[in-house]
Design an enzyme around this catalytic site. Structure first.
Site, short mmCIF file in Angstrom:
data_model
loop_
_atom_site.label_atom_id
_atom_site.label_comp_id
_atom_site.label_asym_id
_atom_site.label_seq_id
_atom_site.Cartn_x
_atom_site.Cartn_y
_atom_site.Cartn_z
N CYS A 57 7.62 8.26 22.62
CA CYS A 57 6.25 7.79 22.60
C CYS A 57 5.37 8.74 21.79
O CYS A 57 5.77 9.83 21.44
CB CYS A 57 5.71 7.69 24.03
N ARG A 77 6.07 5.93 16.50
CA ARG A 77 6.86 6.52 17.58
C ARG A 77 7.05 5.56 18.75
O ARG A 77 7.82 5.83 19.68
CB ARG A 77 6.19 7.80 18.09
N TRP A 119 6.87 3.65 23.79
CA TRP A 119 8.17 3.01 23.65
C TRP A 119 8.79 3.01 25.04
O TRP A 119 9.07 4.05 25.61
CB TRP A 119 9.06 3.80 22.67
N ASN A 155 5.44 11.73 27.40
CA ASN A 155 6.58 11.35 26.56
C ASN A 155 7.80 12.04 27.15
O ASN A 155 7.80 13.26 27.34
CB ASN A 155 6.36 11.78 25.12
N GLY A 156 8.85 11.26 27.46
CA GLY A 156 10.05 11.85 28.04
C GLY A 156 10.54 11.05 29.23
O GLY A 156 10.05 9.94 29.49
N GLU A 206 25.29 2.75 5.99
CA GLU A 206 23.84 2.92 5.94
C GLU A 206 23.14 1.64 5.47
O GLU A 206 22.09 1.27 5.99
CB GLU A 206 23.50 4.10 5.03
N LYS A 225 20.35 -0.43 7.66
CA LYS A 225 19.01 -0.75 7.19
C LYS A 225 18.70 -2.23 7.39
O LYS A 225 17.62 -2.60 7.84
CB LYS A 225 18.86 -0.40 5.69
N GLU A 279 18.24 -3.03 11.13
CA GLU A 279 17.04 -2.44 11.71
C GLU A 279 15.79 -3.27 11.44
O GLU A 279 14.96 -3.46 12.34
CB GLU A 279 16.82 -1.04 11.12
N HIS A 294 42.14 -5.66 7.94
CA HIS A 294 42.54 -5.42 9.32
C HIS A 294 41.57 -6.06 10.31
O HIS A 294 41.44 -5.58 11.45
CB HIS A 294 42.67 -3.92 9.58
N LYS A 341 10.61 5.77 15.77
CA LYS A 341 11.05 6.68 14.71
C LYS A 341 11.83 7.86 15.25
O LYS A 341 12.85 8.25 14.70
CB LYS A 341 9.82 7.18 13.94
#
Length: 612
Positions: free
Chosen positions: A2, A27, A74, A100-101, A485, A489, A492, A508, A607
């Site tokens: 957060c 965040r 968040w 936050n936490g 990657e 992207k 996301e 496979h 983020k």
């Protein structure tokens, strides 16, 4: 995860809080709220949704006050809704707190508090936390900062907290453990935030709060103690961050701005570290433990998400150039599996924010076993920078878009520099080989600039694939992590299911998915795996797959075989991931925009992952 912002001083607090929350919204953006203190009255305004929704909620309200705190969330404990939004009141409404936490023993504390008559409105651990602090203050008849110190000796978990008080309108109390908190120091005023982005507009002088420190801001004075009440001396630092670096600069989204900044961010990362004409390659931040790296039994790289992909590329590069064995671990798995690591091993911890909770925990574990820990991060003064033995900054500048772009290429720049530095000292490259690589390395910013010129063509191509339900990304060797990657992207920010695979592994399993509806992105640049990738590509076309190929400029073979081609400049295969990833960033961006997705703030993501 957060975002926290706070202010105490002589200005109207709300203006600072709202602007700060907008800058911290990357965040978390499930809900937002503020607490304002005026004339011994603590007011809380909060709602589900983004900061824009909070601004609407505040219209017509009495929002006076020169002391206040804000929060953009968040969600962890409790669904995103008005009630679970921060700030949270104590039971007597004299205190309000943002947090936050995660407090791991909140259920035990909650049960104890219920027995004492406390009634809770939300599902959050944060409300339990502030009720507990309130109860401690009553039981001990002490000042708020002392109550916080006592309470923090009882709670288990991670936190960054800031508290307003009805009894002390011009006071803020803050503390942190495992979650970032920075204080900006002005003239008889203080600014608090989860990172420096909300602060830089008002002051360049900051103090990064350390774990288990408690801060009292009152009457223009700052007092810092640890949770045992031992006074600490604050270390004042000057921010190098400039305000324009956290603005969009005319772009529609931060993500596109940050993609386009990569020639500069890579050049900034190389500056002073790589000078090809002198065969010079040096990371000054690792010199004191360079021998540990050079003589390591093995190197263990820990990271999460995009940083983990950068670590995979580094594994290929270090083993190729230096011949030291490398293992790449998800930090979240490493810390929970009783890993074999100890003296003689070197851990490289990679994180854009420098605050990733799992990576920090993995570092702590490795250090406790006797390993040397090297940090690679972007944020000056972050926890990874402070808790590693040594390290290197990526100098990419602030990255606001949740989907990491320029941080990835900057991480590759630092890690490649580290590998070349080791190879030079170890003698695993001749002087001529090293020189050629350094010349190529210096050319990467201009080659990225050239790749970015394909943006219009990628945008046109994206229109054909924006409605796809699945994507497959294939690569080999140094480009295999780039395939991972690229898939990440797309997932996301566009919410299209995508998977990255080593091209040879397609047979496979994944080949069963390929039909005329399946777009397949193949990274097929000229390197030692080229012939094999061409073969894999032909297997895809034989199953009617629709192929987008990233190829080396001038390739005469592949364009005749595929549906679409994106050309990139030629370079040494060790350096190619820094170039081949760029078209994949552009492809994901344009597809997401065309699908109407919130590119900078994709759903369910934040983020900086500062909680487990």
């Amino acid at each position: 995860m957060c975002g926290i912002v706070g202010y105490v001083g002589h200005r109207n607090a709300l203006d600072i809080l709202i602007k700060g929350l907008e800058r911290l919204e990357y965040r978390g953006y499930d809900s937002a709220g503020v607490s304002l203190v005026e004339n011994s009255d603590v007011k809380v305004f909060k709602c589900k949704g983004k900061v824009a929704d909070l601004k609407n909620e505040l219209k017509g309200q009495d929002t006076k006050g020169s002391t206040g705190i804000g929060h953009t969330r968040w969600a962890t404990h409790g669904a995103p809704n008005d009630v679970n939004a921060h700030p949270h009141y104590s039971s007597d409404s004299k205190l309000a707190m943002v947090h936050n936490g995660i407090i791991e023993n909140y259920e035990v504390l909650k049960a104890q508090l219920i027995e004492k008559g406390h009634v809770f409105q939300s599902e959050t651990d944060t409300e339990v936390f502030i009720h507990f602090i309130e109860q401690v203050q009553k039981d001990n008849n002490c000042d708020l900062d002392q109550a916080v110190r006592i309470a923090l000796n009882e709670v288990v978990g991670a936190y960054a907290i800031v508290i307003t008080s009805k009894d002390n309108p011009g006071q803020l109390v803050a503390a942190r453990k495992g979650s970032p908190l920075v204080i900006g120091v002005g003239e008889n005023e203080f600014f608090l935030a989860s990172d420096a982005t909300p602060i830089v507009e008002y002051t360049k002088e900051v103090v990064y709060i350390k774990d288990e420190e408690v801060v009292l801001l009152k009457d223009g004075e700052m007092t810092i103690t640890d949770i045992k009440n031992v006074v600490q001396t604050p270390y004042l630092q000057t921010l190098e961050l400039e305000l324009e670096a956290i603005e969009k600069g005319g772009y529609d989204h931060f993500m596109m701005k940050e993609i386009m900044e990569q020639p500069k961010s890579v050049a900034d990362c190389l500056r002073g570290r790589v000078i090809a004409r002198k065969n010079h390659v040096k990371l000054g931040g690792i010199l004191n433990h360079f021998d540990d790296l050079l003589n390591a039994n093995r190197i263990v790289i820990v990271a999460c998400g995009t940083s983990w992909h950068a670590g995979l590329v580094a594994e290929y590069i270090i083993e190729e150039l230096v011949r030291i064995p490398v293992e790449v671990e998800y930090a979240s798995e490493f810390r929970y599996r009783n890993p074999i690591i100890g003296k003689g091993d070197v851990m490289i911890a990679i994180s854009q924010s420098g605050e990733t909770a799992d990576t920090l925990a993995a570092m702590s574990l490795a250090e406790s076993k006797g390993a040397t820990v090297i940090g690679v991060c972007n944020v000056v003064g972050s926890s990874i920078a402070r808790n590693s033995h040594e390290g290197a900054y990526t100098h990419a500048g602030p990255e606001i878009g949740v989907a990491s772009t320029k941080a990835f290429t900057a991480q590759l720049t630092v890690l490649t520099t580290m590998a070349l530095m080791l190879a030079k000292e170890k003698g695993s490259l001749t002087e001529a080989q090293l020189h050629d690589l350094l010349v190529e390395f210096e050319s990467i910013p201009s080659k990225i600039e050239k790749v970015l010129q394909v943006d219009a063509a990628v945008k046109e191509m994206s229109a054909l694939y924006k409605d796809a339900r699945n994507f497959l990304y294939l690569g080999r060797g140094f480009n295999f992590p780039v395939a991972l990657e690229g898939a990440l992207k797309l997932k996301e920010i566009s919410y299209i299911h995508a998977e990255g695979y080593p091209a040879a592994e397609m047979k496979h399993g994944p080949i069963a998915l390929i039909d005329e509806e399946m777009p397949v992105v193949v990274i097929a640049t000229r390197d030692s795996s080229y012939d094999k990738v061409v073969s894999n590509l032909q297997e895809v076309k034989a199953r009617s797959g629709r192929v987008i190929a990233v190829v080396t400029e001038g390739d005469a073979l592949i364009p005749s075989m595929v549906d679409h081609v994106i050309e990139v400049p030629d370079t040494h295969e060790v350096l190619m991931p820094m170039i081949s990833c760029i078209p994949l960033q552009l492809l994901s961006y344009h597809i997401a925009v065309m699908r109407g997705c919130n590119v900078d703030q994709p759903r369910n993501l934040a983020k900086s992952v500062t909680v487990e």
